[in-house]
Design a protein around this motif. Structure first.
Motif, mmCIF file in Angstrom:
data_model
loop_
_atom_site.group_PDB
_atom_site.id
_atom_site.type_symbol
_atom_site.label_atom_id
_atom_site.label_comp_id
_atom_site.label_asym_id
_atom_site.label_seq_id
_atom_site.Cartn_x
_atom_site.Cartn_y
_atom_site.Cartn_z
ATOM 1 N N LEU A 253 25.741 -18.016 -37.961
ATOM 2 C CA LEU A 253 26.791 -17.392 -38.761
ATOM 3 C C LEU A 253 26.566 -17.641 -40.250
ATOM 4 C CD1 LEU A 253 29.532 -15.919 -38.380
ATOM 5 C CD2 LEU A 253 30.622 -18.138 -38.412
ATOM 6 N N GLN B 224 36.881 -15.279 -40.348
ATOM 7 C CA GLN B 224 37.495 -14.432 -41.375
ATOM 8 C C GLN B 224 37.318 -15.058 -42.756
ATOM 9 O OE1 GLN B 224 38.716 -11.292 -40.913
ATOM 10 N NE2 GLN B 224 37.798 -11.599 -38.902
ATOM 11 N N ARG C 56 38.774 -16.868 -34.252
ATOM 12 C CA ARG C 56 38.761 -16.859 -32.792
ATOM 13 C C ARG C 56 37.443 -17.462 -32.354
ATOM 14 N NH1 ARG C 56 39.508 -17.244 -27.928
ATOM 15 N NH2 ARG C 56 39.642 -15.557 -26.414
ATOM 16 N N PRO D 140 30.798 -17.085 -43.798
ATOM 17 C CA PRO D 140 31.106 -15.726 -44.219
ATOM 18 C C PRO D 140 31.942 -14.978 -43.190
ATOM 19 C CG PRO D 140 28.753 -16.006 -43.815
ATOM 20 C CD PRO D 140 29.368 -17.327 -43.663
ATOM 21 N N VAL D 141 32.552 -13.891 -43.624
ATOM 22 C CA VAL D 141 33.334 -13.054 -42.716
ATOM 23 C C VAL D 141 32.375 -12.358 -41.771
ATOM 24 C CG1 VAL D 141 34.927 -11.126 -42.586
ATOM 25 C CG2 VAL D 141 35.030 -12.693 -44.517
ATOM 26 N N GLY D 142 32.620 -12.471 -40.496
ATOM 27 C CA GLY D 142 31.746 -11.803 -39.538
ATOM 28 C C GLY D 142 31.880 -12.417 -38.167
ATOM 29 N N GLU D 143 31.115 -11.867 -37.252
ATOM 30 C CA GLU D 143 31.172 -12.340 -35.876
ATOM 31 C C GLU D 143 29.776 -12.676 -35.408
ATOM 32 O OE1 GLU D 143 32.883 -9.322 -33.472
ATOM 33 O OE2 GLU D 143 34.402 -8.934 -34.982
ATOM 34 N N VAL D 144 29.723 -13.585 -34.481
ATOM 35 C CA VAL D 144 28.422 -13.919 -33.930
ATOM 36 C C VAL D 144 28.615 -14.338 -32.476
ATOM 37 C CG1 VAL D 144 28.411 -16.373 -34.558
ATOM 38 C CG2 VAL D 144 26.284 -15.115 -34.538
ATOM 39 N N TYR D 145 27.678 -13.926 -31.645
ATOM 40 C CA TYR D 145 27.643 -14.458 -30.285
ATOM 41 C C TYR D 145 26.256 -15.014 -30.057
ATOM 42 C CZ TYR D 145 27.500 -15.024 -25.296
ATOM 43 O OH TYR D 145 27.350 -15.579 -24.051
ATOM 44 N N TYR E 60 31.129 -17.374 -28.991
ATOM 45 C CA TYR E 60 31.480 -16.215 -29.810
ATOM 46 C C TYR E 60 32.404 -16.712 -30.896
ATOM 47 C CZ TYR E 60 34.204 -12.142 -31.229
ATOM 48 O OH TYR E 60 34.860 -11.197 -31.960
ATOM 49 N N ASN F 259 34.497 -15.645 -34.327
ATOM 50 C CA ASN F 259 34.986 -14.624 -35.236
ATOM 51 C C ASN F 259 35.500 -15.352 -36.472
ATOM 52 O OD1 ASN F 259 36.541 -12.728 -36.621
ATOM 53 N ND2 ASN F 259 37.070 -11.649 -34.727
#
Lengths: 408, 268
Positions: free
Chosen positions: A101, A359, A366, A337-342, A355, A357
């Motif tokens: 991330l 913000q 999350r 940073p803002v974003g998602e990663v799995y 996972y 999430n």
């Protein structure tokens, strides 16, 4: 008078006015072979299971909720409590997800140490599996033997990080400590002895008539069922799918290592047993290759990313700005940073995924933990019908489930 | 007057944020940068609306309409070789837009690719179950319902999975406090002793760090010890600390304090 809101005896095992012969058996949650707090509702015809409902949640601590209220570094020790048999692999899964991330690269020595820890954890987990499963099936001797070897590995981990069960031995961005002086020698001593130990186990089990009767052709998971239920790791490989994340999506230094992935097309308990045994040998093979890699590395342990990761202790103690950075990172936490990663890693039990999430705040918005044991318990719903009561224990044993990570 | 705080999101907040701080973003790549993903996306786009598509940390992310979820998954399973539904996660956006975002993580072993399918549903909108396609959706959807209260149509066994069946509320909602809500405080009291015992027992203290000032049964007060169970709500009795029994120490006959020697040399 019936108090509906009070705990009262629940006579679900007794079926008075039923035409059929179906018996509902409550297996667990306090059952020595349930590997923790598994409650199985089994519908039985004679001794045959016709319907099974695994009931989980007795160890639910709300880790995903806790994650939303903790800074990233604060949450890392909590992941120890997922699969507490191999806790470094959980630390690693989480640390890797956060590293993806925030996009930092880990120094090579830290990578080598992580590899060592991960494979030692795999050996610990598999030895524990062998011990408990054999005990469930009645082979007490194996239990004692395998625990003896596991104890050696726990001592090894204790030498490294001071803890035996909940290691917290991996940090976001690297590892906290370098290896102690005696670590490699002790590890080599263990690895040199392992083939003989494995031979001892197999001599006791492979031709053991009871073991074979409990294992062969019992608990067969067809490939479609394994795929459909999200089975991963040894459970999937025993059902004929050659899929190991260390090979397919290599992380750390696994791409530089020569090792084999055992696969079986049988899908039964015995296939899983064989795969666990072979994976232990492969772990030893990996460790033998990782040991010399350590001596070729420079002693950096943590990544350099001042925005996210504290500087070394030396810098913190001598450099004013590093100390300020450290203070902010400890009190407020890093802000990815803002974003998602799995990100998925191959834990001893299967695919362990995180996972996240983000913000942009110091707390994850999350965090979802994909624990392999959760799905390996779910598959019991479809797997158990048709089997007999004693097989249930053997099947739960070979699924290698750990309730810390099922209930999270 | 108490300061206003939004009850729709009671999770922990950063206590300080620099006023000029702008959060960076995880870089996204276009789908065209990866041939396999581009082909997958084209196949899905041919039949369904794709609201958004991009690659984020090596994985394809597509956003679809919630009504298409079954159709898209069916296509992905049967034609695009996504063999496994790895995980489903609901994300609570109720405070922002009164909707949930559902993230489905998919794995294709044949192509060695991972993909995330996302769709947003309004608060009380039900989604179609993916259980006929992937059995793993069975437990994933149960967990989603249990933790967030997302409703699912045509699920074979919809029931809470981690929390008890008679639990009230959905713990992973942002509006749910970390230590549980009021119903959680009374849950065990009601269950074990009955509602009529509420007055006698009182609510469960779910904050494990909480210390009760006047409780002398469960908390000792170092330096101010009182006998077990003493009521100190009206002020505490003076409890002089005595370090030796009045009649002397058991087995020791005679002690002359003046003759005693303090040992400083350990090897003496």
């Amino acid at each position: 008078m019936q108090h509906t809101n009070k705990l009262s005896p629940f006579f679900e095992n007794i079926t008075f006015d039923r035409d059929d012969n179906e018996l509902i058996l409550n297996f667990g949650p306090q059952h020595p072979s349930a590997h923790g707090q598994l409650r199985l509702l089994l519908h039985l015809q004679q001794e045959q299971v016709v319907k099974a409902h695994p009931d989980i949640g007795y160890l639910h601590r709300g880790m995903e909720k806790m994650a939303e209220n903790m800074i990233y570094n604060e949450f890392l020790p909590t992941t120890d409590r997922m699969d507490y048999i191999a806790s470094s692999s959980n630390n690693y899964g989480f640390a890797l997800a956060v590293e993806k991330l925030i996009d930092v690269d880990v120094p090579r020595r830290a990578q080598v140490i992580r590899m060592l820890l991960l494979e030692v954890n795999r050996l610990m987990s598999h030895l524990f599996w062998l011990a408990t499963t054999a005990l469930d099936i009645g082979a007490m001797t194996i239990f004692l033997y395998a625990f003896r070897e596991r104890e050696y590995l726990m001592d090894l981990i204790e030498d490294y990080c001071g803890a035996r069960l909940t290691h917290a031995a991996i940090r976001i961005g690297g590892v906290p400590l370098d290896l102690p002086d005696n670590f490699m020698d002790d590890l080599k001593k263990f690895l040199d002895k392992l083939p003989q130990n494995m031979k001892d186990y197999e001599d006791l089990l492979d031709t053991n008539r009871i073991w074979l009767m409990r294992m062969e052709e019992v608990g067969t998971i067809p490939t479609e069922m394994a795929l459909s239920w999200g089975c991963t790791g040894p459970m999937l490989r025993a059902s004929g799918v050659n899929w190991d994340l260390r090979k397919e999506e290599p992380y750390e230094l696994y791409s530089e290592i020569d090792f084999d992935v055992p696969v079986s097309d049988k899908g039964d308990n015995y296939a899983r047993y064989k795969i666990y045994m072979e994976e232990m040998r492969q772990s030893a093979k990996i460790l033998y290759q990782v040991i010399p890699m350590y001596y070729e590395t420079t002693p950096e342990l943590m990544a350099h990313a001042p925005q996210y990761i504290s500087a070394s202790k030396l810098d913190i103690m001598t450099q004013n700005y590093s100390l300020m950075q450290h203070f902010v990172l400890v009190t407020q936490g890093m802000r990815p940073p803002v974003g998602e990663v799995y990100v998925a890693t191959e834990s001893p039990k299967g695919e362990l995924g995180f996972y996240i999430n983000s913000q942009g705040g110091p707390y994850p918005y999350r965090l979802k933990m994909r624990a392999p044991s959760f799905w390996h318990t779910g598959v019991l719903t479809d797997l158990l019908p048709g089997h007999y009561i004693p097989d249930v224990v053997a099947i739960i044993g070979t699924t290698n489930i750990v309730f810390g990570e099922i209930d999270r | 007057m108490r300061a206003y705080s939004d009850k729709k999101d009671v999770q922990k907040k950063a206590y300080y944020t620099d006023r000029y701080w702008v959060a960076p973003t995880v870089p996204r790549q276009t789908v065209e940068s990866d041939d396999v993903f581009a082909a997958d996306l084209a196949a899905i786009k041919a039949k369904f609306t794709v609201l958004e598509a991009y690659i984020e940390v090596e994985q394809l992310v597509i956003v679809i309409n919630p009504d298409d979820n079954f159709g898209v998954m069916k296509l992905m399973k049967e034609e695009l070789q996504f063999e496994q539904l790895i995980e489903m996660a609901a994300v609570d956006w109720l405070a922002r837009s009164n909707e949930f975002e559902i993230v489905v993580m998919m794995l294709s072993m044949a192509k060695r690719k991972r993909m995330r399918v996302k769709y947003t549903v309004a608060k009380d909108q039900a989604v179609e179950s993916l259980n006929p396609l992937y059995r793993s959706a069975d437990w994933a959807e149960r967990e989603m319902y249990d933790m967030h209260g997302v409703k699912v149509n045509n699920h074979p066994y919809m029931k809470r999975i981690l929390m008890p069946d008679d639990w009230q509320g959905h713990p992973l909602l942002k509006s749910y406090p970390l230590h549980g809500d009021e119903a959680a405080q009374w849950y065990e009291v009601d269950k074990i002793f009955g509602k009529e015992a509420r007055d006698i027992i009182g609510p469960e203290i779910r904050d494990s760090a909480a210390i009760e000032r006047y409780d002398t049964e469960r908390f000792s007060r170092l330096g101010h010890e009182v006998p077990y169970g003493t009521d100190i709500s009206e002020g505490e009795p003076d409890t002089p600390l005595a370090y030796q029994e009045e009649d002397g120490v058991f087995l020791i006959r005679k002690v002359h304090e003046d003759d005693s020697v303090e040992i400083t040399d350990r090897d003496r």
